[in-house]
Design a protein around this motif. Structure first.
Motif, PDB file in Angstrom:
ATOM      1  N   GLU A 146       0.895  -1.108   0.063  1.00  0.00           N
ATOM      2  CA  GLU A 146      -0.009   0.147   0.049  1.00  0.00           C
ATOM      3  C   GLU A 146       0.882   1.217  -0.131  1.00  0.00           C
ATOM      4  OE1 GLU A 146      -3.164   0.145  -0.387  1.00  0.00           O
ATOM      5  OE2 GLU A 146      -3.994  -1.783   0.015  1.00  0.00           O
ATOM      6  N   CYS A 147       1.986   1.175   0.734  1.00  0.00           N
ATOM      7  CA  CYS A 147       2.842   2.305   0.939  1.00  0.00           C
ATOM      8  C   CYS A 147       3.472   2.772  -0.632  1.00  0.00           C
ATOM      9  CB  CYS A 147       4.005   2.182   1.794  1.00  0.00           C
ATOM     10  SG  CYS A 147       3.213   2.493   3.768  1.00  0.00           S
ATOM     11  N   ILE A 148       4.045   1.772  -1.326  1.00  0.00           N
ATOM     12  CA  ILE A 148       4.609   2.198  -2.555  1.00  0.00           C
ATOM     13  C   ILE A 148       3.612   2.530  -3.761  1.00  0.00           C
ATOM     14  CG2 ILE A 148       6.597   0.797  -2.096  1.00  0.00           C
ATOM     15  CD1 ILE A 148       5.809  -1.375  -3.954  1.00  0.00           C
ATOM     16  N   ALA A 149       2.290   1.985  -3.439  1.00  0.00           N
ATOM     17  CA  ALA A 149       1.294   2.223  -4.424  1.00  0.00           C
ATOM     18  C   ALA A 149       0.866   3.701  -4.027  1.00  0.00           C
ATOM     19  CB  ALA A 149       0.289   1.363  -4.404  1.00  0.00           C
ATOM     20  N   CYS A 150       0.551   3.840  -2.841  1.00  0.00           N
ATOM     21  CA  CYS A 150       0.255   5.235  -2.437  1.00  0.00           C
ATOM     22  C   CYS A 150       1.305   6.503  -2.637  1.00  0.00           C
ATOM     23  CB  CYS A 150       0.066   5.273  -0.848  1.00  0.00           C
ATOM     24  SG  CYS A 150      -0.931   6.873  -0.544  1.00  0.00           S
ATOM     25  N   ALA A 151       2.619   6.192  -2.530  1.00  0.00           N
ATOM     26  CA  ALA A 151       3.402   6.921  -3.067  1.00  0.00           C
ATOM     27  C   ALA A 151       3.648   7.430  -4.441  1.00  0.00           C
ATOM     28  CB  ALA A 151       5.009   6.515  -2.590  1.00  0.00           C
ATOM     29  N   GLN A 152       3.333   6.294  -5.433  1.00  0.00           N
ATOM     30  CA  GLN A 152       3.240   6.576  -6.785  1.00  0.00           C
ATOM     31  C   GLN A 152       1.842   7.338  -7.295  1.00  0.00           C
ATOM     32  OE1 GLN A 152       1.208   5.511  -9.365  1.00  0.00           O
ATOM     33  NE2 GLN A 152       2.608   6.608 -10.820  1.00  0.00           N
ATOM     34  N   ALA A 153       0.978   7.133  -6.521  1.00  0.00           N
ATOM     35  CA  ALA A 153      -0.331   7.685  -6.869  1.00  0.00           C
ATOM     36  C   ALA A 153      -0.264   9.244  -6.396  1.00  0.00           C
ATOM     37  CB  ALA A 153      -1.394   7.022  -5.998  1.00  0.00           C
ATOM     38  N   CYS A 154       0.480   9.537  -5.157  1.00  0.00           N
ATOM     39  CA  CYS A 154       0.526  11.052  -4.781  1.00  0.00           C
ATOM     40  C   CYS A 154       1.432  11.520  -5.672  1.00  0.00           C
ATOM     41  CB  CYS A 154       1.122  11.093  -3.111  1.00  0.00           C
ATOM     42  SG  CYS A 154      -0.290  10.358  -2.019  1.00  0.00           S
ATOM     43  N   THR A 155       2.540  11.042  -5.955  1.00  0.00           N
ATOM     44  CA  THR A 155       3.413  11.648  -6.976  1.00  0.00           C
ATOM     45  C   THR A 155       2.723  12.205  -8.348  1.00  0.00           C
ATOM     46  OG1 THR A 155       5.435  10.638  -6.050  1.00  0.00           O
ATOM     47  CG2 THR A 155       5.582  11.605  -8.199  1.00  0.00           C
TER      48      THR A 155
END
Lengths: 136, 136, 136, 136
Positions: B30-39
């Motif tokens: 979830e953290c790596i998916a969320c980081a990408q979505a936010c960027t």
């Protein structure tokens, strides 16, 4: 080395909301210096013959480097400021710096790079706590 | 997409200390998916005509991306595990994800990228809180 | 795991300039998966009894993780697109992934985490080269 | 500000392989200073009333910040040194710094933060090119 941390704060085009500029600039500078020291210390530990006794130190160095870099970035942003995020990240940073200062400090007399890194971590922990006190 | 998060946990050569592997793997993903979505969302906001109304969203996206990336890295390390660092970073991550979910969520009906990003943030916040509950 | 990489591309509010969306999405996903695998592999190596023989692997893992994360972020931004930056960063990423795939691959039969990581690196290298070919 | 970049190099416990320590220390310091300036400049641009004319600048700032941070980390590691990775990352960094110096420089007379940031980018580009020349 001169960074432009202070200059960037002074040329900010909007209100900084009453933040203590000295405490803020100091904390950003300590974070970026500490991140570099931790990255370099992790690698220096990898070059020690007794590397198998330094694996916890290496891991703590890497955690601390990542958290310090993120803290420096969050603190370098002021638009739409959210004190909750800044506070949470400063607390994580102070926690990581304290742990890393203790870990590196525990073999500082054997490894000069750990001594230098422990000092950077202690300085950064203090700067985070000082800014946290400012933020209230 | 397939990541190797679960496989990397399963091939870890040492004891993971009783951590709930499912909760851990879920949180890292979830953290790596969320980081990408936010960027990506920060940049999509920059492309909106009403960008001047989205500056707080952009900033929150950037903070959240940095914190999620750091959290994923800290959680991917197990050697010399320090629960205090993991807990502090998970709390910062949950705080940032909550703030970003609210900010993006507040204009999700106008901007599809904010709707998608808000969902990623909510998912990540839940995974951080679930892992925090596990860590005790 | 589901990431929203493709959805974020599909909800982008402006022209993507004729980029091949499949190649772009694939490359971003490979980069974030590879970064996680490398971070986890570096730490798994730290937990091996023969850690002193794995120091080059750990260092290469850390370099590759940093470069993959940065590449994923650069590729997730499209506003004011500068092909020179994308190309340079993709070349650095392909170089790091190739080096890491070789290093991890050289002891993949001894360490399962190195085998999994080498596969992630090879996949990512291919995705970077495919996108580079697209960009011209 | 004092960083411990030079001290960390001087306390490195193994051979640095004939690298020019001054050029290396200078480059690491420029990279971390430039990353901070770019992160702060992206945010300062977000606070300008004419933000819609600065979106390319913001994006370039963010790319440059990520690449500079990664370059600083790669250069801070010496174990199992791979000149190919260092070279590729230095080239990406010089490319990003050049692009960002030009972009920020193009409205440096209107925005003081862009003037300061453009100087940091030019300095960093020069340090990267100097180190590249050293590496051969």
């Amino acid at each position: 080395m001169t960074t432009s941390v202070k200059e960037m704060l002074d040329t900010y085009p909007a209100d900084l909301g009453g933040v203590d500029r000295e405490a803020m600039a100091q904390c950003i500078q300590e974070c970026i210096a500490c991140a570099q020291a931790c990255t370099a210390c992790a690698d220096a530990c990898l070059s020690e013959r007794m590397v198998e006794e330094l694996t916890k130190c290496i891991r703590t160095n890497m955690d601390c480097a990542d958290i310090c870099n993120t803290t420096a970035s969050v603190l370098s942003r002021h638009t739409g400021y959210d004190a909750n995020i800044s506070r949470a990240v400063l607390q994580a940073c102070a926690t990581a710096c304290k742990a890393c200062a203790e870990e590196c400090g525990s073999h500082a007399d054997m490894h000069d790079h750990c001594r230098v890194c422990a000092e950077a971590c202690r300085s950064c922990e203090q700067a985070c706590n000082a800014l946290l006190a400012e933020l209230g």
